[in-house]
Design an enzyme around this catalytic site. Sequence first.
Site, mmCIF file in Angstrom:
data_model
loop_
_atom_site.group_PDB
_atom_site.id
_atom_site.type_symbol
_atom_site.label_atom_id
_atom_site.label_comp_id
_atom_site.label_asym_id
_atom_site.label_seq_id
_atom_site.Cartn_x
_atom_site.Cartn_y
_atom_site.Cartn_z
ATOM 1 N N ARG A 115 -61.125 53.790 -21.480
ATOM 2 C CA ARG A 115 -59.781 54.932 -20.899
ATOM 3 C C ARG A 115 -59.098 54.879 -22.611
ATOM 4 O O ARG A 115 -57.897 53.047 -22.906
ATOM 5 C CB ARG A 115 -59.574 54.394 -19.507
ATOM 6 C CG ARG A 115 -57.343 54.740 -19.566
ATOM 7 C CD ARG A 115 -56.967 55.113 -18.581
ATOM 8 N NE ARG A 115 -57.796 55.929 -17.580
ATOM 9 C CZ ARG A 115 -57.003 56.283 -16.500
ATOM 10 N NH1 ARG A 115 -55.720 55.515 -15.858
ATOM 11 N NH2 ARG A 115 -57.704 57.092 -16.148
ATOM 12 N N HIS A 142 -59.714 64.698 -19.506
ATOM 13 C CA HIS A 142 -59.315 63.595 -18.473
ATOM 14 C C HIS A 142 -60.776 64.332 -17.382
ATOM 15 O O HIS A 142 -61.058 64.922 -16.488
ATOM 16 C CB HIS A 142 -58.751 63.070 -18.124
ATOM 17 C CG HIS A 142 -58.986 62.459 -16.748
ATOM 18 N ND1 HIS A 142 -59.742 61.616 -16.398
ATOM 19 C CD2 HIS A 142 -57.840 61.998 -15.326
ATOM 20 C CE1 HIS A 142 -59.873 60.967 -15.661
ATOM 21 N NE2 HIS A 142 -58.303 61.010 -14.496
ATOM 22 N N GLN A 145 -61.717 63.555 -14.072
ATOM 23 C CA GLN A 145 -61.465 64.205 -13.029
ATOM 24 C C GLN A 145 -61.527 65.515 -13.039
ATOM 25 O O GLN A 145 -61.401 65.862 -11.654
ATOM 26 C CB GLN A 145 -60.210 64.126 -13.174
ATOM 27 C CG GLN A 145 -59.200 63.995 -12.007
ATOM 28 C CD GLN A 145 -59.014 63.276 -10.749
ATOM 29 O OE1 GLN A 145 -58.580 62.359 -10.568
ATOM 30 N NE2 GLN A 145 -58.992 64.339 -9.791
ATOM 31 N N ASP A 237 -49.723 67.402 -11.770
ATOM 32 C CA ASP A 237 -50.288 66.112 -12.325
ATOM 33 C C ASP A 237 -48.580 66.034 -12.583
ATOM 34 O O ASP A 237 -47.471 66.515 -13.020
ATOM 35 C CB ASP A 237 -50.481 65.976 -13.553
ATOM 36 C CG ASP A 237 -51.269 65.789 -14.808
ATOM 37 O OD1 ASP A 237 -50.586 64.271 -14.157
ATOM 38 O OD2 ASP A 237 -51.531 65.496 -16.054
ATOM 39 N N CYS A 277 -53.670 65.521 -9.519
ATOM 40 C CA CYS A 277 -55.028 64.047 -9.880
ATOM 41 C C CYS A 277 -54.707 62.825 -9.499
ATOM 42 O O CYS A 277 -55.210 61.650 -9.854
ATOM 43 C CB CYS A 277 -55.314 63.996 -11.603
ATOM 44 S SG CYS A 277 -53.629 63.725 -12.950
ATOM 45 N N ARG A 305 -63.941 61.193 -6.941
ATOM 46 C CA ARG A 305 -64.354 60.568 -8.962
ATOM 47 C C ARG A 305 -65.186 59.747 -8.517
ATOM 48 O O ARG A 305 -66.312 59.577 -8.956
ATOM 49 C CB ARG A 305 -62.833 59.828 -7.953
ATOM 50 C CG ARG A 305 -61.841 60.293 -8.804
ATOM 51 C CD ARG A 305 -61.454 61.283 -10.237
ATOM 52 N NE ARG A 305 -62.208 60.298 -11.445
ATOM 53 C CZ ARG A 305 -60.962 59.682 -12.433
ATOM 54 N NH1 ARG A 305 -59.800 59.877 -11.432
ATOM 55 N NH2 ARG A 305 -61.746 58.770 -13.620
HETATM 56 N N1 CP Z 1 -56.706 59.874 -12.008
HETATM 57 C C1 CP Z 1 -56.595 59.609 -12.087
HETATM 58 O O1 CP Z 1 -57.724 59.242 -13.506
HETATM 59 O O2 CP Z 1 -55.500 58.300 -11.602
HETATM 60 P P1 CP Z 1 -55.833 56.102 -12.501
HETATM 61 O O3 CP Z 1 -55.086 56.333 -13.726
HETATM 62 O O4 CP Z 1 -55.283 55.735 -11.106
HETATM 63 O O5 CP Z 1 -57.409 56.014 -12.821
HETATM 64 N N1 NVA Z 2 -52.031 63.150 -17.736
HETATM 65 C C1 NVA Z 2 -51.297 61.226 -16.955
HETATM 66 C C2 NVA Z 2 -52.721 61.785 -16.080
HETATM 67 C C3 NVA Z 2 -53.291 60.389 -15.450
HETATM 68 C C4 NVA Z 2 -54.257 60.407 -14.587
HETATM 69 C C5 NVA Z 2 -52.262 60.605 -17.706
HETATM 70 O O1 NVA Z 2 -52.729 60.793 -19.010
HETATM 71 O O2 NVA Z 2 -50.940 60.351 -18.012
#
Ligand code: CP
Ligand code: NVA
Length: 318
Positions: A115, A142, A145, A237, A277, A305
């Site tokens: 990430r 992402h 997700q 989101d 999400c 997930r």
């Molecule tokens: N939706 C999602 O990716 O959640 P986290 O940021 O908690 O991993």
């Molecule tokens: N768009 C959000 C998604 C979190 C899972 C972010 O990048 O923070």
Amino acid sequence: MIHAARTDEKITDKKDFLAIADFSADEIKDFLELAKKIKAKRVMGEPYTPLAGKTLGMIFEKPSTRTRVSFEAGMLQLGGHALFLSSQDLQIGRGETIADTARVLSRYLDGIMIRTFNHETLEVLAKNAEIPVINGLTDLNHPCQALADLLTIHEIKGELEGLKMAYIGDGNNMAHSLMAACAKMGIHFSLACPKGYKPNEELVLSAAKEAAKNGTELVVTDDPVSAVKDADIIYSDVWTSMGQEEENEIRLKHFKDFQINQDLTQHAKKDYIFMHCLPAHRGEEATAEVIDGEHSVIFHQAENRLHAQKAILVDLLK
Ligand code: CP
Ligand code: NVA
């Protein structure tokens, strides 16, 4: 922030999971079928440990609840092991290149999940790693997700093709992956965002080509009501993604007409589902009434997930 040193050479033929757009509709269907089988085994309490002896490294440059816990629990349930690697604690925090990190980790591990901020960091990691790399979220997309969300939609609606998803909010990483997933799987997709927060043009163009091939609509508008009209799915989101915290105040102003509330949901189909999400901010992108209401499937999504990512792990690491 991780500094990527570029190398253009791809080292092995291993399979990565970097973006939904990299996969065909049939390959996505295969992931979903496998996820369903793996989920059924867990529901039956039947052990399934095809990844015994395998180790996944999980590099995090941003916080996470779902991604971290579902990947770690998923590896354990598959008989393997997962290592949490904060970028702060790795030598990349002190300037070691992502390319060298990829080469070194390839000597110890069987797969890497990352990430990160820049999508390029993920690409350089994938190019230099001799083992599969999984995108656990970048600023651009992402895909884990989105795959889990397709599983949720299919389980609830019994189909994907011909449905309509309305995405209301920022043209961000989540929007990009959902747009690609919908175009690929024959789901009509309408995105409503304020001017200045549109999704990446190149990604819209390539999703639009895919949508045209499948005879589905892809619309980007600044009118939430028209986007939600007759939708089967309303997706939300956060307005401020990770790394954009300094813009929070101005975003609250720019997005105020893009809140998902009872008035807006009236325009959707009677049996619409509300998806997010997570994490969610009640009273911002959606009201508590909607987030916690009877149409909401947010925890079903969060659970999936685990199952969807176990399918990715088995497919890539076995
Ligand atoms: N939706 C999602 O990716 O959640 P986290 O940021 O908690 O991993
Ligand atoms: N768009 C959000 C998604 C979190 C899972 C972010 O990048 O923070």
